[in-house]
Design a protein around this motif. Structure first.
Motif, mmCIF file in Angstrom:
data_model
loop_
_atom_site.group_PDB
_atom_site.id
_atom_site.type_symbol
_atom_site.label_atom_id
_atom_site.label_comp_id
_atom_site.label_asym_id
_atom_site.label_seq_id
_atom_site.Cartn_x
_atom_site.Cartn_y
_atom_site.Cartn_z
ATOM 1 N N ILE A 226 0.887 -1.173 0.000
ATOM 2 C CA ILE A 226 0.000 0.000 0.000
ATOM 3 C C ILE A 226 0.924 1.222 0.000
ATOM 4 N N ILE A 227 1.132 1.795 -1.164
ATOM 5 C CA ILE A 227 2.198 2.802 -1.310
ATOM 6 C C ILE A 227 1.742 4.214 -0.939
ATOM 7 N N VAL A 228 0.437 4.434 -0.838
ATOM 8 C CA VAL A 228 -0.122 5.649 -0.232
ATOM 9 C C VAL A 228 -1.227 5.177 0.687
ATOM 10 N N ASN A 229 -1.195 5.593 1.948
ATOM 11 C CA ASN A 229 -2.128 5.020 2.911
ATOM 12 C C ASN A 229 -2.748 6.112 3.784
ATOM 13 N N ASP A 230 -3.993 6.474 3.446
ATOM 14 C CA ASP A 230 -4.724 7.510 4.178
ATOM 15 C C ASP A 230 -5.821 6.932 5.073
ATOM 16 N N PHE A 231 -5.686 5.666 5.479
ATOM 17 C CA PHE A 231 -6.707 5.070 6.346
ATOM 18 C C PHE A 231 -6.884 5.873 7.640
ATOM 19 N N ASP A 232 -5.784 6.345 8.216
ATOM 20 C CA ASP A 232 -5.877 7.075 9.486
ATOM 21 C C ASP A 232 -6.739 8.324 9.343
ATOM 22 N N ALA A 233 -6.531 9.069 8.263
ATOM 23 C CA ALA A 233 -7.304 10.302 8.057
ATOM 24 C C ALA A 233 -8.785 10.002 7.882
ATOM 25 N N ALA A 234 -9.094 8.923 7.159
ATOM 26 C CA ALA A 234 -10.494 8.545 6.962
ATOM 27 C C ALA A 234 -11.125 8.132 8.285
ATOM 28 N N PHE A 235 -10.396 7.335 9.080
ATOM 29 C CA PHE A 235 -10.925 6.910 10.376
ATOM 30 C C PHE A 235 -11.159 8.110 11.292
ATOM 31 N N ASP A 236 -10.195 9.021 11.354
ATOM 32 C CA ASP A 236 -10.325 10.179 12.239
ATOM 33 C C ASP A 236 -11.599 10.964 11.923
ATOM 34 N N THR A 237 -11.926 11.079 10.651
ATOM 35 C CA THR A 237 -13.128 11.798 10.231
ATOM 36 C C THR A 237 -14.394 11.088 10.708
ATOM 37 N N LEU A 238 -14.445 9.769 10.516
ATOM 38 C CA LEU A 238 -15.633 9.004 10.912
ATOM 39 C C LEU A 238 -15.754 8.939 12.429
ATOM 40 N N TYR A 239 -14.642 8.813 13.115
ATOM 41 C CA TYR A 239 -14.665 8.736 14.581
ATOM 42 C C TYR A 239 -15.156 10.051 15.175
ATOM 43 N N ALA A 240 -14.688 11.160 14.576
ATOM 44 C CA ALA A 240 -15.122 12.481 15.056
ATOM 45 C C ALA A 240 -16.629 12.653 14.857
ATOM 46 N N ALA A 241 -17.144 12.180 13.734
ATOM 47 C CA ALA A 241 -18.587 12.278 13.477
ATOM 48 C C ALA A 241 -19.376 11.437 14.473
ATOM 49 N N GLN A 242 -18.843 10.238 14.766
ATOM 50 C CA GLN A 242 -19.511 9.360 15.730
ATOM 51 C C GLN A 242 -19.558 10.016 17.114
ATOM 52 N N LYS A 243 -18.456 10.609 17.530
ATOM 53 C CA LYS A 243 -18.380 11.203 18.864
ATOM 54 C C LYS A 243 -19.131 12.530 18.957
ATOM 55 N N SER A 244 -19.461 13.110 17.800
ATOM 56 C CA SER A 244 -20.182 14.386 17.810
ATOM 57 C C SER A 244 -21.629 14.226 18.241
ATOM 58 N N GLY A 245 -22.117 12.971 18.200
ATOM 59 C CA GLY A 245 -23.501 12.709 18.596
ATOM 60 C C GLY A 245 -24.495 12.855 17.461
ATOM 61 N N SER A 246 -23.987 13.069 16.238
ATOM 62 C CA SER A 246 -24.880 13.187 15.077
ATOM 63 C C SER A 246 -25.674 11.899 14.891
ATOM 64 N N LYS A 247 -26.986 12.021 14.727
ATOM 65 C CA LYS A 247 -27.849 10.831 14.659
ATOM 66 C C LYS A 247 -27.754 10.121 13.320
ATOM 67 N N ASP A 248 -27.593 10.888 12.257
ATOM 68 C CA ASP A 248 -27.552 10.298 10.921
ATOM 69 C C ASP A 248 -26.138 10.399 10.369
ATOM 70 N N ARG A 249 -25.488 9.248 10.267
ATOM 71 C CA ARG A 249 -24.114 9.208 9.761
ATOM 72 C C ARG A 249 -24.051 8.167 8.650
ATOM 73 N N ARG A 250 -24.176 8.669 7.448
ATOM 74 C CA ARG A 250 -24.255 7.800 6.277
ATOM 75 C C ARG A 250 -22.885 7.662 5.624
ATOM 76 N N ILE A 251 -22.569 6.458 5.180
ATOM 77 C CA ILE A 251 -21.378 6.199 4.372
ATOM 78 C C ILE A 251 -21.829 5.583 3.053
ATOM 79 N N ASP A 252 -21.266 6.044 1.961
ATOM 80 C CA ASP A 252 -21.598 5.523 0.638
ATOM 81 C C ASP A 252 -20.416 4.726 0.089
ATOM 82 N N ILE A 253 -20.718 3.651 -0.618
ATOM 83 C CA ILE A 253 -19.687 2.862 -1.285
ATOM 84 C C ILE A 253 -20.070 2.747 -2.761
#
Length: 481
Positions: A226-253
């Motif tokens: 994995i020659i470029v790895n931004d998993f940490d940045a993606a996780f930090d964003t989702l974790y912050a949203a989870q901890k914010s208490g937002s009721k609707d947290r949608r992820i699209d694939i």
């Protein structure tokens, strides 16, 4: 075309590119497979009118293959009643009505599959027929060891997450976050490397070869690739949203391949929901059979059908098994129970509206995702998501315009209007199977070219053709430019 990057695209006439190899070598093999499938299906048809129509479709596919192999001019697509035909033909005219070996790779490959679709769309008896369906199911059957491994792992994970919710107070915030990040990364890596089984590329692999591309050992061995790895940045964003208490947290694939890759995509979706990082996961399949193995809505229902009828699917000899005189191994009681538990979990999430399928015709248009902002309804919808995950090589090519960027160009720049300030967060999970690549540290491309089979001084970026290497690239478009 007016929305696209001005950076020159990869073209099928460039003999140093994978575009040329694809058009010359891969596409005729794919069309031959489609012809063979259609010939068998036509022979098995009992209705004389359906059989006659099937023969005409075979003739049309053979003509398409002949045009490609003899570098004929691309004719306008026939009107099959869908609104995207006009856009395809307008772009074809803007390109100067080119021949097969003188056209942007991205457009020509999309044209190929869109034209193939017209044969069926304009028929009476074969509407919706997927000439690639048998290949998808066959590859999924070949993925049996990895499917069983992940089914067991997923069920264990489900129990662990339930237990952790019950004992949440026993860990510090820092410990919980570290554990969750590790698990998120593992699940995303599974999803990333599931893309190794791309049927449009792996036209000659055996059952044993496919197995080598899957499973825990293969994933562990591939971590350094994995020659470029931004998993940490993606996780930090989702974790912050989870901890914010937002009721609707949608992820699209935005999905790529069916079969085993769809299986691991749903593994990721289930994990995101059960961990609380998402409250809804929206899956975006294609409307029509596309790039051999891309997901259409039926593939999702086929996946659930396989899980609920696992014994029949895995224990019944396939055509290949019969040819080799092989009797499939019986599933153990635990394996059957694991797959049944997986079916109940996923079908429950789907029936509750936590996993949603949302196809859109935009995904099979001929251009890049630089054009997404012109699709106002879809674009505004995707902005509502916490994160839009784009799976696979084709989605990456479309994000970057399949253009000849310098490989050190920042990903945030190469995705143009989807970059900072766009209002949409993007995560690309891509195993490299085409020349275009961005976001690399300076000198990394040259370093990889010097590896065995990497291309050397040939002018070819061969290291990026095989799926051995991957990039995980993130852009927080909700932040200002």
């Amino acid at each position: 075309m007016e929305y696209d990057t001005k950076t020159l695209p990869y073209v099928t006439s460039d003999e140093a590119s994978f575009a040329y190899i694809s058009a010359r070598d891969r596409w005729p093999v794919i069309l031959t497979g489609a012809i063979d499938d259609m010939h068998k299906a036509t022979s098995n048809a009992t209705d004389p009118e359906k059989q006659a129509e099937g023969k005409k479709i075979v003739e049309g596919l053979a003509k398409l293959k002949h045009e490609l192999q003899h570098d004929r001019q691309l004719p306008p697509l026939p009107d099959d009643g869908q609104p995207d035909i006009a856009g395809y033909n307008r772009e074809l005219e803007q390109l100067g009505n080119p021949k097969w070996f003188g056209v942007p790779w991205l457009y020509s490959e999309c044209y190929l599959y869109r034209r193939l679709s017209t044969f069926f769309a304009m028929s009476k008896y074969w509407k919706g027929y997927d000439v690639f369906n048998k290949q998808k199911l066959s590859t999924f059957r070949s993925s049996r060891p990895a499917v069983l491994e992940l089914a067991s792992r997923y069920n264990e994970l489900t129990k662990q997450l339930e237990e952790e919710k019950a004992t949440a107070g026993s860990r510090t915030e820092e410990e919980s976050r570290a554990a969750e990040k590790m698990l998120f990364t593992e699940m995303c890596e599974i999803c990333l490397w599931g893309n190794a089984t791309d049927l449009s590329l792996l036209t000659n692999l055996s059952y044993e070869d496919i197995q080598k591309l899957q499973g825990a050992k293969a994933r562990k061995a591939a971590e350094n690739n994995i020659i470029v790895n931004d998993f940490d940045a993606a996780f930090d964003t989702l974790y912050a949203a989870q901890k914010s208490g937002s009721k609707d947290r949608r992820i699209d694939i935005v999905l790529d391949n069916a079969g085993f890759e769809l299986f691991v995509d749903v593994v990721l979706a289930g994990y995101l929901l059960q961990s609380g990082l998402a409250t809804t996961v929206v899956l975006h399949p294609k409307n029509i059979p596309w790039f051999v193995s891309d997901v259409i809505p039926k593939d999702f229902s086929d996946l659930l059908t396989v899980l609920v009828n696992a014994k029949d699917f895995y224990e019944t000899a396939s055509e290949d098994d019969k040819f080799k005189d092989v009797t499939p191994e019986k599933l153990s009681e635990k394996e059957c129970a694991d797959l049944q538990a997986l079916f109940e979990n996923w079908s429950g999430l789907y029936s509750e509206g936590k996993i949603v399928l949302r196809p859109n015709a935009f995904w099979t248009e001929g251009g890049s995702y630089w054009r997404l902002p012109s699709q106002e309804r879809l674009y505004e919808d995707l902005k509502e998501s916490e994160l839009v995950i784009f799976k696979g090589d084709l989605n990456y090519r479309k994000l970057t315009g399949d253009a000849m960027w310098d490989p050190s160009t920042p990903f945030t720049e190469a995705i143009g209007p989807l970059g900072p300030g766009s209002g949409m967060r993007t995560l690309a999970l891509r195993t490299c199977k085409a020349d275009v690549v961005v976001g690399l540290p300076p000198g990394k491309d040259e370093e990889l070219r010097k590896t065995e089979g990497g291309g050397g001084d040939s002018g070819k970026r061969k290291w990026a053709w095989s799926g051995k290497y991957a990039v995980v690239e993130f852009c927080d478009g909700k932040k200002a430019a």
